[in-house]
Design a protein around this motif. Structure first.
Motif, PDB file in Angstrom:
ATOM      1  N   VAL A   5       0.853  -1.190   0.000  1.00 12.28           N
ATOM      2  CA  VAL A   5       0.000   0.000   0.000  1.00 12.28           C
ATOM      3  C   VAL A   5       0.888   1.239   0.000  1.00 12.28           C
ATOM      4  CG1 VAL A   5      -1.812   1.269   1.190  1.00 12.28           C
ATOM      5  CG2 VAL A   5      -1.795  -1.232   1.282  1.00 12.28           C
ATOM      6  N   PHE A   6       0.612   2.154  -0.916  1.00 17.73           N
ATOM      7  CA  PHE A   6       1.343   3.419  -0.968  1.00 17.73           C
ATOM      8  C   PHE A   6       0.611   4.440  -0.100  1.00 17.73           C
ATOM      9  CE2 PHE A   6       1.914   7.673  -2.777  1.00 17.73           C
ATOM     10  CZ  PHE A   6       3.297   7.777  -2.731  1.00 17.73           C
ATOM     11  N   HIS A   7       1.336   5.095   0.790  1.00 17.31           N
ATOM     12  CA  HIS A   7       0.730   6.049   1.717  1.00 17.31           C
ATOM     13  C   HIS A   7       0.944   7.483   1.219  1.00 17.31           C
ATOM     14  CE1 HIS A   7      -0.083   2.926   4.714  1.00 17.31           C
ATOM     15  NE2 HIS A   7       1.113   2.441   4.404  1.00 17.31           N
ATOM     16  N   CYS A   8      -0.145   8.168   0.972  1.00 16.57           N
ATOM     17  CA  CYS A   8      -0.087   9.569   0.532  1.00 16.57           C
ATOM     18  C   CYS A   8       0.039  10.493   1.727  1.00 16.57           C
ATOM     19  CB  CYS A   8      -1.353   9.939  -0.248  1.00 16.57           C
ATOM     20  SG  CYS A   8      -1.469   9.204  -1.880  1.00 16.57           S
ATOM     21  N   THR A   9       0.772  11.576   1.539  1.00 19.72           N
ATOM     22  CA  THR A   9       0.872  12.612   2.570  1.00 19.72           C
ATOM     23  C   THR A   9       0.242  13.883   2.005  1.00 19.72           C
ATOM     24  OG1 THR A   9       3.087  13.131   1.749  1.00 19.72           O
ATOM     25  CG2 THR A   9       2.931  11.595   3.593  1.00 19.72           C
ATOM     26  N   ARG A  10       0.618  15.025   2.529  1.00 24.30           N
ATOM     27  CA  ARG A  10       0.091  16.292   2.006  1.00 24.30           C
ATOM     28  C   ARG A  10       0.577  16.500   0.574  1.00 24.30           C
ATOM     29  NH1 ARG A  10      -1.117  20.151   6.099  1.00 24.30           N
ATOM     30  NH2 ARG A  10      -2.077  19.004   7.817  1.00 24.30           N
ATOM     31  N   LEU A  11      -0.295  17.014  -0.255  1.00 24.89           N
ATOM     32  CA  LEU A  11       0.042  17.252  -1.656  1.00 24.89           C
ATOM     33  C   LEU A  11       0.856  18.522  -1.785  1.00 24.89           C
ATOM     34  CD1 LEU A  11      -0.551  16.024  -4.460  1.00 24.89           C
ATOM     35  CD2 LEU A  11      -2.446  17.613  -4.643  1.00 24.89           C
ATOM     36  N   ALA A  12       2.023  18.425  -2.445  1.00 23.48           N
ATOM     37  CA  ALA A  12       2.906  19.582  -2.585  1.00 23.48           C
ATOM     38  C   ALA A  12       3.115  19.961  -4.045  1.00 23.48           C
ATOM     39  CB  ALA A  12       4.246  19.292  -1.930  1.00 23.48           C
ATOM     40  N   ARG A  13       2.489  19.257  -4.973  1.00 17.10           N
ATOM     41  CA  ARG A  13       2.684  19.521  -6.391  1.00 17.10           C
ATOM     42  C   ARG A  13       1.356  19.749  -7.078  1.00 17.10           C
ATOM     43  NH1 ARG A  13       7.643  16.905  -8.825  1.00 17.10           N
ATOM     44  NH2 ARG A  13       9.017  16.455  -7.082  1.00 17.10           N
ATOM     45  N   ILE A  68     -10.289  13.016  -5.465  1.00 19.04           N
ATOM     46  CA  ILE A  68      -9.738  11.892  -4.698  1.00 19.04           C
ATOM     47  C   ILE A  68      -8.774  11.089  -5.569  1.00 19.04           C
ATOM     48  CG2 ILE A  68     -10.303   9.755  -3.488  1.00 19.04           C
ATOM     49  CD1 ILE A  68     -13.005  11.029  -2.734  1.00 19.04           C
ATOM     50  N   LEU A  69      -9.198  10.781  -6.784  1.00 25.45           N
ATOM     51  CA  LEU A  69      -8.342  10.026  -7.706  1.00 25.45           C
ATOM     52  C   LEU A  69      -7.107  10.841  -8.093  1.00 25.45           C
ATOM     53  CD1 LEU A  69     -10.967   8.381 -10.089  1.00 25.45           C
ATOM     54  CD2 LEU A  69      -9.857   7.396  -8.076  1.00 25.45           C
ATOM     55  N   MET A  70      -7.293  12.119  -8.341  1.00 24.11           N
ATOM     56  CA  MET A  70      -6.181  12.977  -8.749  1.00 24.11           C
ATOM     57  C   MET A  70      -5.159  13.115  -7.621  1.00 24.11           C
ATOM     58  SD  MET A  70      -8.541  15.824 -10.651  1.00 24.11           S
ATOM     59  CE  MET A  70      -7.255  16.903 -11.227  1.00 24.11           C
ATOM     60  N   PHE A  71      -5.641  13.206  -6.405  1.00 22.84           N
ATOM     61  CA  PHE A  71      -4.773  13.302  -5.228  1.00 22.84           C
ATOM     62  C   PHE A  71      -3.870  12.067  -5.133  1.00 22.84           C
ATOM     63  CE2 PHE A  71      -4.270  12.169  -0.675  1.00 22.84           C
ATOM     64  CZ  PHE A  71      -3.554  13.263  -0.230  1.00 22.84           C
ATOM     65  N   CYS A  72      -4.459  10.890  -5.316  1.00 25.44           N
ATOM     66  CA  CYS A  72      -3.681   9.645  -5.270  1.00 25.44           C
ATOM     67  C   CYS A  72      -2.751   9.533  -6.471  1.00 25.44           C
ATOM     68  CB  CYS A  72      -4.630   8.441  -5.239  1.00 25.44           C
ATOM     69  SG  CYS A  72      -5.765   8.388  -3.837  1.00 25.44           S
ATOM     70  N   LEU A  73      -3.292   9.790  -7.648  1.00 24.16           N
ATOM     71  CA  LEU A  73      -2.531   9.636  -8.880  1.00 24.16           C
ATOM     72  C   LEU A  73      -1.297  10.536  -8.901  1.00 24.16           C
ATOM     73  CD1 LEU A  73      -2.451   8.399 -11.761  1.00 24.16           C
ATOM     74  CD2 LEU A  73      -3.774  10.375 -12.523  1.00 24.16           C
ATOM     75  N   THR A  74      -1.454  11.767  -8.448  1.00 19.54           N
ATOM     76  CA  THR A  74      -0.352  12.734  -8.466  1.00 19.54           C
ATOM     77  C   THR A  74       0.844  12.233  -7.659  1.00 19.54           C
ATOM     78  OG1 THR A  74      -1.891  14.576  -8.714  1.00 19.54           O
ATOM     79  CG2 THR A  74       0.314  15.099  -7.899  1.00 19.54           C
ATOM     80  N   GLN A  75       0.586  11.788  -6.433  1.00 17.73           N
ATOM     81  CA  GLN A  75       1.695  11.370  -5.581  1.00 17.73           C
ATOM     82  C   GLN A  75       2.310  10.049  -6.044  1.00 17.73           C
ATOM     83  OE1 GLN A  75       1.397  12.182  -1.358  1.00 17.73           O
ATOM     84  NE2 GLN A  75      -0.597  13.133  -1.649  1.00 17.73           N
ATOM     85  N   MET A  76       1.475   9.147  -6.553  1.00 18.46           N
ATOM     86  CA  MET A  76       1.999   7.868  -7.020  1.00 18.46           C
ATOM     87  C   MET A  76       2.813   8.034  -8.296  1.00 18.46           C
ATOM     88  SD  MET A  76      -1.266   5.428  -6.150  1.00 18.46           S
ATOM     89  CE  MET A  76      -0.426   3.844  -6.159  1.00 18.46           C
ATOM     90  N   MET A  77       2.405   8.952  -9.165  1.00 15.08           N
ATOM     91  CA  MET A  77       3.179   9.223 -10.376  1.00 15.08           C
ATOM     92  C   MET A  77       4.510   9.891 -10.025  1.00 15.08           C
ATOM     93  SD  MET A  77       1.701   8.096 -13.143  1.00 15.08           S
ATOM     94  CE  MET A  77       2.611   9.003 -14.401  1.00 15.08           C
ATOM     95  N   ASN A  78       4.481  10.814  -9.074  1.00 14.31           N
ATOM     96  CA  ASN A  78       5.706  11.510  -8.685  1.00 14.31           C
ATOM     97  C   ASN A  78       6.727  10.556  -8.064  1.00 14.31           C
ATOM     98  OD1 ASN A  78       4.858  14.029  -9.575  1.00 14.31           O
ATOM     99  ND2 ASN A  78       3.922  14.569  -7.629  1.00 14.31           N
ATOM    100  N   LYS A  79       6.251   9.516  -7.397  1.00 16.80           N
ATOM    101  CA  LYS A  79       7.149   8.526  -6.787  1.00 16.80           C
ATOM    102  C   LYS A  79       7.397   7.335  -7.705  1.00 16.80           C
ATOM    103  CE  LYS A  79       7.654  10.592  -2.797  1.00 16.80           C
ATOM    104  NZ  LYS A  79       8.967  11.085  -2.334  1.00 16.80           N
ATOM    105  N   ASN A  80       6.731   7.327  -8.861  1.00 14.62           N
ATOM    106  CA  ASN A  80       6.926   6.272  -9.860  1.00 14.62           C
ATOM    107  C   ASN A  80       6.608   4.877  -9.314  1.00 14.62           C
ATOM    108  OD1 ASN A  80       7.551   5.545 -12.501  1.00 14.62           O
ATOM    109  ND2 ASN A  80       9.674   5.063 -12.009  1.00 14.62           N
ATOM    110  N   VAL A  81       5.614   4.800  -8.431  1.00 14.40           N
ATOM    111  CA  VAL A  81       5.319   3.517  -7.785  1.00 14.40           C
ATOM    112  C   VAL A  81       4.581   2.553  -8.710  1.00 14.40           C
ATOM    113  CG1 VAL A  81       5.272   4.535  -5.479  1.00 14.40           C
ATOM    114  CG2 VAL A  81       3.152   4.356  -6.781  1.00 14.40           C
ATOM    115  N   PHE A  82       3.910   3.069  -9.742  1.00 15.09           N
ATOM    116  CA  PHE A  82       3.219   2.170 -10.661  1.00 15.09           C
ATOM    117  C   PHE A  82       4.221   1.278 -11.405  1.00 15.09           C
ATOM    118  CE2 PHE A  82       0.102   5.738 -10.514  1.00 15.09           C
ATOM    119  CZ  PHE A  82      -0.959   5.019  -9.980  1.00 15.09           C
ATOM    120  N   GLU A  83       5.357   1.852 -11.757  1.00  8.56           N
ATOM    121  CA  GLU A  83       6.355   1.121 -12.529  1.00  8.56           C
ATOM    122  C   GLU A  83       7.349   0.375 -11.642  1.00  8.56           C
ATOM    123  OE1 GLU A  83       6.591   0.460 -15.585  1.00  8.56           O
ATOM    124  OE2 GLU A  83       5.219   1.850 -16.572  1.00  8.56           O
TER     125      GLU A  83
END
Length: 301
Positions: A5-13, A68-83
């Motif tokens: 599970v990827f844990h999101c924090t505060r959005l900074a981007r 909600i989806l954008m909040f998750c997607l943004t942080q997961m893309m920035n950390k490249n966790v999908f790949e």
């Protein structure tokens, strides 16, 4: 093996969005539509959006729920966790989400998030759209599942993202765009949807043209043609005084909408290291195109 599970924090981007929901009217602009189904067809693409198991009066997911989806997607893309990590489950506290997207943190705000999760999980899309090189006629919910837990006074949400979204994130190039940092300041759903279409279709190009009826059906198909044209005219009149769409402006010519990208050109200084160096720089400048605030419309901006 237990799923990571990827844990999101505060959005900074600045937020990111997927191309599919930007191009097509998957999300309604407000909750008034209730469970009204959507049927859309254009250039061989068919989309049907419905609400399933609607015994509680749950309506279709709104563009506000999309945060909600954008909040998750943004942080997961920035950390490249999908790949790199192949993680498709994400968790976050409701408090962090609300603070990140500029909402209040009252009980009513919390309830809005819980209601949004219900709408996302009950909204189903049936489409033959091409995802990650594959075209299957299939049905999916906007999120596969979610759960809410209470720990130490915090409400934590865990979401399993749908493959319709993760496939776009893992495509090559990813079908994900970065939005203007001020996107969340667009309080009216109509303005948000208008910007999304401008961002998707015009992108980094200087101009883009689209018929007003095609634009209407992609933006808000339930709005009558006459009323939609009136709304677009109003936007065209006020945008000179108030930059509603950031670097984009609209003009209406009969049945055609013209989108213009007014982002300033990137100025590249020419090195003065002799005639040969200057020549190379001039040739490079000749090949340059005007760039907007993010990368071109394809790829992870």
């Amino acid at each position: 093996m237990k799923n990571k599970v990827f844990h999101c924090t505060r959005l900074a981007r600045a937020l990111k969005s997927d191309l599919f929901s930007m191009e097509y009217p998957i999300f309604v602009l407000d909750g008034k539509a209730k469970d009204s189904p959507l049927k859309y067809e254009h250039n061989g693409i068919s989309i049907e959006v419905t609400v399933k198991e609607n015994d509680q009066g749950i309506g279709r997911a709104t563009i506000k729920d999309k945060e909600i989806l954008m909040f998750c997607l943004t942080q997961m893309m920035n950390k490249n966790v999908f790949e790199t990590e192949k993680m498709f489950m994400v968790s976050f506290t409701v408090y962090d989400f609300l603070k990140s997207v500029g909402r209040g943190v009252s009980g009513a705000n919390y309830q809005q998030v819980f209601d949004g999760l219900k709408r996302l999980s009950h909204t189903y899309v049936l489409t033959n759209h091409l995802f990650n090189g594959r075209r299957n006629y299939n049905s999916f919910s906007l999120i596969d599942k979610y759960e809410v837990s209470e720990t130490l006074g915090y409400s934590t949400i865990t979401i399993t993202l749908g493959s319709w979204l993760t496939r776009q994130a893992t495509d090559n190039p990813p079908k994900i765009l970065t939005l203007q940092p001020g996107y969340l300041n667009l309080k009216r759903p109509f303005e948000r949807r208008l910007y999304e279409l401008c961002r998707k279709f015009c992108g980094s190009k200087k101009n883009f043209e689209i018929s007003i009826d095609n634009f209407r059906r992609r933006m808000t198909p339930d709005t009558p043609k006459k009323e939609f044209k009136r709304l677009i005219k109003a936007i065209c009149q006020v945008q000179d005084k108030d930059s509603l769409l950031f670097n984009y402006t609209l003009s209406l010519e009969d049945q055609l909408i013209k989108i213009s990208n007014n982002a300033p050109a990137v100025v590249v200084p020419i090195k003065r290291e002799g005639a040969a160096s200057m020549k190379r720089e001039l040739k490079r400048l000749d090949r340059m195109v005007t760039l907007p605030y993010v990368k071109a419309s394809k790829g992870c901006g």
